[in-house]
Motif scaffolding. Structure first.
Motif, PDB file in Angstrom:
ATOM      1  N   GLY A 105       0.813  -1.204   0.000  1.00 12.45           N
ATOM      2  CA  GLY A 105       0.000   0.000   0.000  1.00 12.45           C
ATOM      3  C   GLY A 105       0.846   1.254   0.000  1.00 12.45           C
ATOM      4  O   GLY A 105       2.074   1.215  -0.153  1.00 12.45           O
ATOM      5  N   MET A 106       0.193   2.383   0.197  1.00 16.98           N
ATOM      6  CA  MET A 106       0.870   3.668   0.105  1.00 16.98           C
ATOM      7  C   MET A 106       1.985   3.824   1.133  1.00 16.98           C
ATOM      8  O   MET A 106       3.058   4.353   0.820  1.00 16.98           O
ATOM      9  N   GLN A 107       1.755   3.368   2.354  1.00 16.63           N
ATOM     10  CA  GLN A 107       2.756   3.539   3.417  1.00 16.63           C
ATOM     11  C   GLN A 107       4.095   2.944   3.015  1.00 16.63           C
ATOM     12  O   GLN A 107       5.134   3.615   3.057  1.00 16.63           O
ATOM     13  N   LEU A 108       4.090   1.686   2.615  1.00 15.86           N
ATOM     14  CA  LEU A 108       5.331   0.997   2.269  1.00 15.86           C
ATOM     15  C   LEU A 108       5.892   1.479   0.933  1.00 15.86           C
ATOM     16  O   LEU A 108       7.102   1.683   0.787  1.00 15.86           O
ATOM     17  N   TYR A 109       5.002   1.703  -0.031  1.00 19.31           N
ATOM     18  CA  TYR A 109       5.470   2.119  -1.357  1.00 19.31           C
ATOM     19  C   TYR A 109       6.106   3.508  -1.307  1.00 19.31           C
ATOM     20  O   TYR A 109       7.154   3.746  -1.911  1.00 19.31           O
ATOM     21  N   TYR A 110       5.494   4.437  -0.577  1.00 22.10           N
ATOM     22  CA  TYR A 110       6.052   5.780  -0.508  1.00 22.10           C
ATOM     23  C   TYR A 110       7.381   5.811   0.243  1.00 22.10           C
ATOM     24  O   TYR A 110       8.218   6.686  -0.001  1.00 22.10           O
ATOM     25  N   LYS A 111       7.587   4.862   1.129  1.00 25.10           N
ATOM     26  CA  LYS A 111       8.859   4.790   1.859  1.00 25.10           C
ATOM     27  C   LYS A 111       9.948   4.135   1.023  1.00 25.10           C
ATOM     28  O   LYS A 111      11.096   4.605   0.993  1.00 25.10           O
ATOM     29  N   GLU A 112       9.613   3.049   0.345  1.00 24.11           N
ATOM     30  CA  GLU A 112      10.633   2.229  -0.316  1.00 24.11           C
ATOM     31  C   GLU A 112      10.635   2.346  -1.842  1.00 24.11           C
ATOM     32  O   GLU A 112      11.597   1.966  -2.495  1.00 24.11           O
ATOM     33  N   GLY A 113       9.543   2.815  -2.427  1.00 24.07           N
ATOM     34  CA  GLY A 113       9.492   2.991  -3.870  1.00 24.07           C
ATOM     35  C   GLY A 113       9.405   1.686  -4.644  1.00 24.07           C
ATOM     36  O   GLY A 113       9.155   0.611  -4.069  1.00 24.07           O
ATOM     37  N   PRO A 114       9.614   1.752  -5.961  1.00 27.92           N
ATOM     38  CA  PRO A 114       9.500   0.561  -6.810  1.00 27.92           C
ATOM     39  C   PRO A 114      10.414  -0.592  -6.408  1.00 27.92           C
ATOM     40  O   PRO A 114      10.124  -1.754  -6.716  1.00 27.92           O
ATOM     41  N   ALA A 115      11.499  -0.294  -5.690  1.00 26.53           N
ATOM     42  CA  ALA A 115      12.452  -1.345  -5.311  1.00 26.53           C
ATOM     43  C   ALA A 115      11.793  -2.424  -4.464  1.00 26.53           C
ATOM     44  O   ALA A 115      12.137  -3.608  -4.578  1.00 26.53           O
ATOM     45  N   ILE A 116      10.837  -2.032  -3.612  1.00 19.60           N
ATOM     46  CA  ILE A 116      10.186  -3.028  -2.755  1.00 19.60           C
ATOM     47  C   ILE A 116       9.356  -3.987  -3.593  1.00 19.60           C
ATOM     48  O   ILE A 116       9.310  -5.193  -3.329  1.00 19.60           O
ATOM     49  N   VAL A 117       8.728  -3.462  -4.635  1.00 25.26           N
ATOM     50  CA  VAL A 117       7.935  -4.308  -5.528  1.00 25.26           C
ATOM     51  C   VAL A 117       8.853  -5.261  -6.292  1.00 25.26           C
ATOM     52  O   VAL A 117       8.568  -6.460  -6.401  1.00 25.26           O
TER      53      VAL A 117
END
Length: 236
Positions: free
Chosen positions: A33-45
């Motif tokens: 979701g937004m919390q994790l994505y905004y912190k880590e960006g595409p790299a987490i995906v």
């Protein structure tokens, strides 16, 4: 995505995320979701996909059609399995989102499924009437958004379990009904208002369930996941 619970990875960092996932194999589905994505960006995906996870990228896009189309073209290149927009953005926006996904999906790859958010599970009838100034009941608003989403060519919606049956009747069994707000019968409500158990979701016709704190906040997350999965599949 297979018919197994989607775990909401609502963590502040990649470190916490993968510490949590160390108890699981890559065969579980996850939501970023937004919390994790905004912190880590595409790299987490990218890292989750490399490890074999099916990923629901939950960013709820809502903007003018051209902006959403361009954003979806970028997201399609991430290799995620499921993405979403706000159905309140309108039919033209949803059609543009689908066009962007089609354009951005690499040749030979399957397009990510695209679903529309109807009303959040934290929303109730009072908010629909007084804050959104919608003069129909919450259930009718959700059904309207679901039908609009289907007419735009999307694959399904995000809704609460309480609207799954009426959406299935109106939009068909193949139309995805992704339902958050899932709790065990003795679990807490937190900030959700329209919650349900895994059994209730199955009986109502939900196609997928999203589970966050009932798993991520459990003393034994793996055991909690197995219990919820068994209930969801009617094995207990």
């Amino acid at each position: 995505m297979k018919n197994t619970p989607i775990i909401a990875l609502d963590f502040h960092s990649a470190e916490k995320t993968f510490e949590f996932l160390s108890a699981f194999d890559g065969d579980v589905h996850v939501k970023v979701g937004m919390q994790l994505y905004y912190k880590e960006g595409p790299a987490i995906v990218s890292r989750l996909k490399e490890l074999g996870y099916d990923v629901f990228l939950d960013l709820k896009l809502h903007d003018i059609p051209n902006t959403v189309k361009s954003a979806m073209e970028v997201l399609a290149g991430f290799g995620v399995d499921l993405v979403n927009v706000h159905a309140a953005g309108g039919k033209a926006m949803m059609e543009a989102a689908l066009e962007g996904l089609d354009k951005g999906t690499p040749s030979g790859h399957k397009r990510p499924a695209l679903i529309g958010v109807t009303q959040l599970t934290s929303t109730d009838d009072r908010q629909v009437r007084e804050e959104q100034l919608i003069n129909v009941a919450l259930r009718d608003s959700v059904l309207h958004y679901a039908q609009l989403t289907k007419s735009a060519g999307l694959d399904g919606v995000v809704c609460s379990v309480h609207e799954s049956a009426v959406i299935q009747e109106a939009c068909g069994t193949e139309f995805l009904k992704v339902t958050p707000g899932i709790r065990l019968s003795d679990g807490g409500v937190h900030d959700q208002k329209r919650i349900a158990t895994p059994e209730e979701a199955r009986l109502a016709g939900s196609t997928h369930i999203v589970v966050g704190r009932a798993i991520t906040g459990a003393v034994d997350p793996r055991a909690a996941y197995e219990e919820i999965n068994a209930l969801w599949k009617g094995l207990v």
